[in-house]
Structure formats: structure tokens, C-alpha cells
Design an enzyme around this catalytic site. Structure first.
Site, PDB file in Angstrom:
ATOM      1  N   ASP A  49      27.489  71.010   3.311  1.00  0.00           N
ATOM      2  CA  ASP A  49      26.644  69.972   2.692  1.00  0.00           C
ATOM      3  C   ASP A  49      27.521  68.707   3.011  1.00  0.00           C
ATOM      4  O   ASP A  49      27.196  67.607   3.085  1.00  0.00           O
ATOM      5  CB  ASP A  49      26.057  70.063   1.563  1.00  0.00           C
ATOM      6  CG  ASP A  49      27.137  70.652   0.359  1.00  0.00           C
ATOM      7  OD1 ASP A  49      28.358  70.713   0.676  1.00  0.00           O
ATOM      8  OD2 ASP A  49      26.790  70.864  -0.802  1.00  0.00           O
TER       9      ASP A  49
ATOM     10  N   ASP B 166      28.561  80.607   2.344  1.00  0.00           N
ATOM     11  CA  ASP B 166      28.088  80.580   0.801  1.00  0.00           C
ATOM     12  C   ASP B 166      26.664  80.638   0.596  1.00  0.00           C
ATOM     13  O   ASP B 166      26.009  80.747  -0.219  1.00  0.00           O
ATOM     14  CB  ASP B 166      28.396  79.218   0.262  1.00  0.00           C
ATOM     15  CG  ASP B 166      29.827  79.113   0.228  1.00  0.00           C
ATOM     16  OD1 ASP B 166      30.690  80.242  -0.116  1.00  0.00           O
ATOM     17  OD2 ASP B 166      30.585  77.885   0.390  1.00  0.00           O
TER      18      ASP B 166
ATOM     19  N   PHE C 273      38.528  66.016   5.537  1.00  0.00           N
ATOM     20  CA  PHE C 273      38.781  64.522   5.882  1.00  0.00           C
ATOM     21  C   PHE C 273      38.132  63.646   4.851  1.00  0.00           C
ATOM     22  O   PHE C 273      37.091  63.198   5.256  1.00  0.00           O
ATOM     23  CB  PHE C 273      38.542  64.511   7.506  1.00  0.00           C
ATOM     24  CG  PHE C 273      38.731  62.875   7.832  1.00  0.00           C
ATOM     25  CD1 PHE C 273      40.228  62.531   7.600  1.00  0.00           C
ATOM     26  CD2 PHE C 273      38.135  62.108   8.456  1.00  0.00           C
ATOM     27  CE1 PHE C 273      40.807  61.109   7.792  1.00  0.00           C
ATOM     28  CE2 PHE C 273      38.572  60.820   8.929  1.00  0.00           C
ATOM     29  CZ  PHE C 273      39.782  60.451   8.500  1.00  0.00           C
TER      30      PHE C 273
END
Length: 320
Positions: free
Chosen positions: A104, A128, A74
Site C-alpha cells: 500500500d 502480508d 524511500f
């Protein structure tokens, strides 16, 4: 005085997110707080899609992959007027704080909400392992297990056909998942974004291995570094060995979380409640040297350095 909190998952899903939600919910209820789950991340926050959660809402969730609250990209949440609507929706429900589980980009949204006067705590949820301020992120070790299982299977067929296999691993611009999988999977060659490397360097190493009698090999490479099909074709042309590329893709995000991710997510979820009850906002949770820590979210996004795991790379190279 905090009485009601919200919890959401945002960005790419990661195994262990459900365990983190469970940790937040049950720790909050133990402290006498009410908890609302927000569907589909910041999009659901903007659209006012929330549901009150109780202990049974998170029953049998600790072992489930994905996120039962859902997640969505979003980008419009960068706009202040969009965030203002989200805050108004939370205030209508009587919410006093928000726990955000994600990467992040999710942290950035939490920081902006905190700057607008609504306290948030961030939990690192991404396969990740690229979040600053924490040694490991929720989902990393489950993804690692998935990648290593795939490498093991590829080695079976590569050895049967004396073939070179190029395996593309997720990680965005962080090589941790590739490095860890290469060590655990016994990969012969590694390419990660933190280390400058050309395809000719790789071919030279492969040729040296062939000269020593190597019959097959696995090359682990982090996504976004190059087109792995083109790389495989180049390796085959230069070495004369049949070479195939495998892109593991989104299978790396799925699956039941391994025990370490369940424990990490549970601990972090409970710790987020501790921080909120202590009056903290705009913080993110991490684990360093197996101890829970917290940092200012802006530091995790912009100011802190994330050291590359050179010792992992050195180990992998010694074992080529």
C-alpha cells in the site's frame, strides 16, 4: 499513445515479484512497447537509475525469489519536489507510464504520480495479503508454504518433548498469513490482530486442551501483537509446560515462488499492460473470485473495506 513504460518494485520484497516483472516486460514487448526497469524502487526513479529491458533480460526469472530490480524504502518520495524530479527523469527517457509492484505504501506513490499527470498501474506484491481490492497478493502463497514447512518441523520437536511452541508469523496488521498457516499446519491456537484476545484467554484454552489430554501444542500469532518470548514465559508459568517462542522473520519473504504465485504474477503483469493500452492510469490490479479486476488506487488505499476472513477463523477453531 503509449510507446514506452517503466516498471519498478517497491517496499518489502515478495516471492513472485520477478515473475510479475517478466509478465509486464514480455506482454509489453508483444504489444510493441519499450520497457525500462527501474532499480531500487522510487529511490532509483529519483536517482535516474534505469535500464532498458528486452525478452532476455527476464529469462529464467519466473522461478527466482526476491526482485532482480531491487527495492528500497524511500519515505522522501512523499515530497512533491522529489516526485517532480522522478517524473522529469522518466520524461527524459521518453516514458509514458509506470507499473509499480508493491504494497500500500507503493500504491500511495503511484497514486501521487498519477495525480501529477503521470499514469501508473499498481500490482499487489506483498506476503502480508493486506491489500484491499484483491483476494490474494503476489507472494502470499509462497510465504504460506514457508511458514507451514516451519510449523511442521516445530511440531516434530514439540511432540518429542511435549512442549508448547509459539510461532510468530509476518503479516504486519493482517492475520491472513497466520490464519492460513494455522489451518494448513494444524495449529492448536491462533492469535490475530483482527480478533480481540488476551494472553489469559489463550492460557485458558491451552489449559482446557491439556485437561483433555493434549501433550503438545502450536500457537500461531501475528507479529506486533506482543513480545512472543514474554508470552512463551507466561504460558510456561501458568501451565507448567515447557514453552518456546520462534520468530520466523524474513525467511518468510524468500524462496522460489510456488506455482500459484507465478501464475498470479504473470497474469497481473500482462493485465497491467492491457489497462495501460486502454488508457487507464491510477488503477491497481486485483484478483477476485479468480477473475482479474482493477480499481482506483485511492479506493484500494482509503475507501474500500477489506473483510476479515471469519470463515477461515471459524474453520481453524473447529479443528483445534
Amino acid at each position: 499513445m503509449i510507446k514506452k513504460i517503466g516498471v519498478l518494485t517497491s517496499g518489502g520484497d515478495a516471492p513472485g515479484m520477478n515473475a510479475a516483472i517478466r509478465g509486464v516486460v514480455r506482454a509489453a514487448l508483444t504489444e510493441g512497447l519499450e520497457v525500462f526497469g527501474i532499480y531500487d524502487g522510487y529511490l532509483g526513479l529519483y536517482e535516474d537509475r534505469m535500464v532498458q529491458l528486452d525478452r532476455y533480460s527476464v529469462s529464467d526469472m519466473i522461478n527466482r525469489g526476491g526482485t532482480f530490480l531491487g527495492s528500497a524504502r524511500f519515505p522522501e518520495f512523499r515530497e512533491e519536489h522529489i516526485r517532480a524530479v522522478a517524473i522529469e527523469n522518466m520524461k527524459k527517457r521518453g516514458l509514458d507510464a509506470l507499473v509499480v509492484i508493491g504494497g500500500d505504501g507503493s500504491y500511495m506513490g503511484a497514486m501521487r504520480l498519477t495525480e501529477m499527470g503521470f499514469p501508473c498501474i499498481g500490482l499487489p506484491g506483498t506476503i502480508d495479503n493486506d491489500i484491499k481490492g484483491t483476494d490474494y497478493t503476489i507472494g502470499f502463497f509462497t510465504a504460506l508454504s514457508t511458514v507451514v514447512e516451519a510449523i511442521d518441523r516445530l511440531r516434530d520437536t514439540s511432540s518429542s518433548h511435549q512442549r508448547i511452541s509459539v510461532v510468530e508469523v509476518m503479516g504486519r496488521y493482517c492475520g491472513d498469513l497466520t490464519l492460513a498457516a494455522a489451518i494448513a499446519g494444524g495449529c492448536e491456537f491462533i492469535m490475530v490482530p483482527e480478533v480481540e484476545y488476551t494472553r489469559d484467554d489463550l492460557v485458558a484454552e491451552i489449559k482446557a486442551g491439556i485437561a483433555k489430554g493434549k501433550k503438545h501444542a502450536i500457537v500461531a500469532i501475528t507479529e506486533h501483537m506482543c513480545d512472543v518470548d514474554e508470552l512463551a514465559s507466561y504460558i510456561e508459568k501458568e501451565t507448567g509446560r515447557e514453552t518456546r517462542a520462534t520468530v520466523l522473520g524474513h525467511i518468510q519473504r524468500g524462496g522460489s515462488p510456488v506455482p500459484y504465485d507465478r501464475i498470479l504474477a504473470s497474469r497481473m503483469g500482462a493485465y497491467a499492460i492491457e489497462l495501460l493500452l486502454q488508457g487507464h492510469g491510477g488503477r491497481c490490479v486485483g484478483i477476485q473470485n479468480e477473475k482479474l479486476v482493477h480499481h482506483d488506487i485511492i479506493d484500494a488505499i482509503e475507501n474500500m473495506k477489506r473483510p476479515f476472513k471469519n470463515d477461515w477463523l471459524d474453520c481453524a477453531k473447529k479443528l483445534y
